[in-house]
Scaffold this motif. Structure first.
Motif, PDB file in Angstrom:
ATOM      1  N   GLU A  25       0.834  -1.209   0.000  1.00  0.00           N
ATOM      2  CA  GLU A  25       0.000   0.000   0.000  1.00  0.00           C
ATOM      3  C   GLU A  25       0.867   1.257   0.000  1.00  0.00           C
ATOM      4  O   GLU A  25       0.559   2.234  -0.698  1.00  0.00           O
ATOM      5  N   GLN A  26       1.961   1.231   0.779  1.00  0.00           N
ATOM      6  CA  GLN A  26       2.870   2.373   0.809  1.00  0.00           C
ATOM      7  C   GLN A  26       3.545   2.577  -0.544  1.00  0.00           C
ATOM      8  O   GLN A  26       3.681   3.718  -1.016  1.00  0.00           O
ATOM      9  N   ALA A  27       3.953   1.490  -1.180  1.00  0.00           N
ATOM     10  CA  ALA A  27       4.573   1.605  -2.503  1.00  0.00           C
ATOM     11  C   ALA A  27       3.582   2.153  -3.524  1.00  0.00           C
ATOM     12  O   ALA A  27       3.943   2.977  -4.377  1.00  0.00           O
ATOM     13  N   GLU A  28       2.326   1.733  -3.434  1.00  0.00           N
ATOM     14  CA  GLU A  28       1.313   2.235  -4.365  1.00  0.00           C
ATOM     15  C   GLU A  28       1.037   3.717  -4.132  1.00  0.00           C
ATOM     16  O   GLU A  28       0.872   4.485  -5.085  1.00  0.00           O
ATOM     17  N   ARG A  29       0.992   4.139  -2.856  1.00  0.00           N
ATOM     18  CA  ARG A  29       0.774   5.562  -2.568  1.00  0.00           C
ATOM     19  C   ARG A  29       1.948   6.403  -3.075  1.00  0.00           C
ATOM     20  O   ARG A  29       1.744   7.497  -3.621  1.00  0.00           O
TER      21      ARG A  29
END
Length: 310
Positions: free
Chosen positions: A76-80
């Motif tokens: 999720e952090q990489a996508e954000r």
């Protein structure tokens, strides 16, 4: 002796024939083409030194650190991070892994700076840096958190600045697009004409959309990606209306005219809102800087006269 010479000549003949056949084959042609492409794409030392310092040094360091922490970074952090970079217009120059690595490098740098500051403050005789003190640990944790969030803060500022630039140029661009379609241009040609007449982030996004359409991406899908890349609500509303009109078989010309009027009204309302907020924002500079100076200028002579009479 003659047989040896004849054998060497025969072997040489077949070697030359085999090499000639290999040179004329398609496999050799493909190999040579790949070598030429690799030579063209391999930057020389002078070309590498002409690149900015961030691209030569900082981004490779961030990429290396990002690969180390890749398994510890949530998806999720990489996508954000990827979404922020796209909205800021930094992707693909800066990838998500490089940005995550830069966050960790900045966090380590913040801890080093705070540690150096604490050491310098405890250089007095009889004082020493005590890590059992909870405040010192708290300072290091705050420095770690602040260093990690600093690149995200800078990218967030870039996103907001880019969105404001798109909002500022959006009414003119939609008016020009509507007029071009009413004049008889196709929608793609009108977008290309509008892209050439405007400048800035919106022109770059229109260029990306046209390139995607030329490469075979469906027009409606490319338009939806345009709204998702920018994150501007007004542009998303405009694209949604155009997509619905295209899918339902409505008139694109009427849709563009209505959306141009609506965007112009929203732009006027937003400017009026900012104008009404200006007096409130001016209160703090007035109270902190202007009023004290006025008091000194107005009351100063009177106080001096009172002190002299006393």
């Amino acid at each position: 002796m003659f047989e040896i010479i004849l054998t060497i000549l025969i072997i040489s003949f077949f070697a030359v024939v085999g090499y000639a056949i290999y040179r004329s084959s398609s496999r050799y042609t493909v190999a040579q083409r790949i070598e030429r492409l690799q030579e063209e794409q391999t930057p020389t030392q002078s070309e590498e030194l002409q690149k900015p310092f961030v691209q030569r040094v900082i981004l490779p360091i961030g990429d290396a650190v990002g690969r180390l922490f890749r398994g510890y970074t949530p998806s999720e952090q990489a996508e954000r991070n990827h979404k922020k970079l796209v909205m800021a217009g930094l992707y693909p120059r800066v990838t998500g892994a490089q940005f995550q690595g830069l966050c960790w490098v900045s966090a380590v740098g913040g801890v080093v700076v705070m540690f150096s500051l604490l050491v310098s403050l405890n250089k007095a005789p009889g004082s020493s840096l005590n890590f059992n003190d909870p405040f010192n640990i708290l300072y290091l944790i705050v420095a770690l958190f602040g260093g990690y969030t600093f690149p995200q803060f800078m990218v967030g500022r870039q996103v907001r600045a880019r969105q404001e630039e798109i909002l500022a140029s959006l009414p003119y661009a939609i008016d020009l697009l509507s007029i071009s379609v009413e004049a008889g241009m196709g929608f793609d040609a009108a977008v290309g004409y509008t892209m050439r007449r405007i400048k800035g982030a919106l022109a770059e996004e229109f260029s990306k959309t046209l390139n995607e359409i030329r490469l075979g991406k469906p027009r409606l899908e490319a338009l939806e990606d345009l709204g998702n890349r920018t994150g501007v609500d007004e542009l998303k509303i405009f694209i949604t209306a155009v997509v619905h009109a295209s899918r339902l078989g409505g008139s694109i010309t009427n849709t563009l005219r209505v959306q141009a009027d609506s965007i112009r009204v929203r732009h006027r309302q937003r400017v009026q809102e900012l104008a009404m907020k200006a007096p409130i924002k001016m209160v703090f500079p007035l109270v902190l800087f202007i009023f004290p100076a006025l008091f000194v200028v107005i009351l100063g002579p009177a106080l001096i006269a009172i002190l002299r009479n006393l």
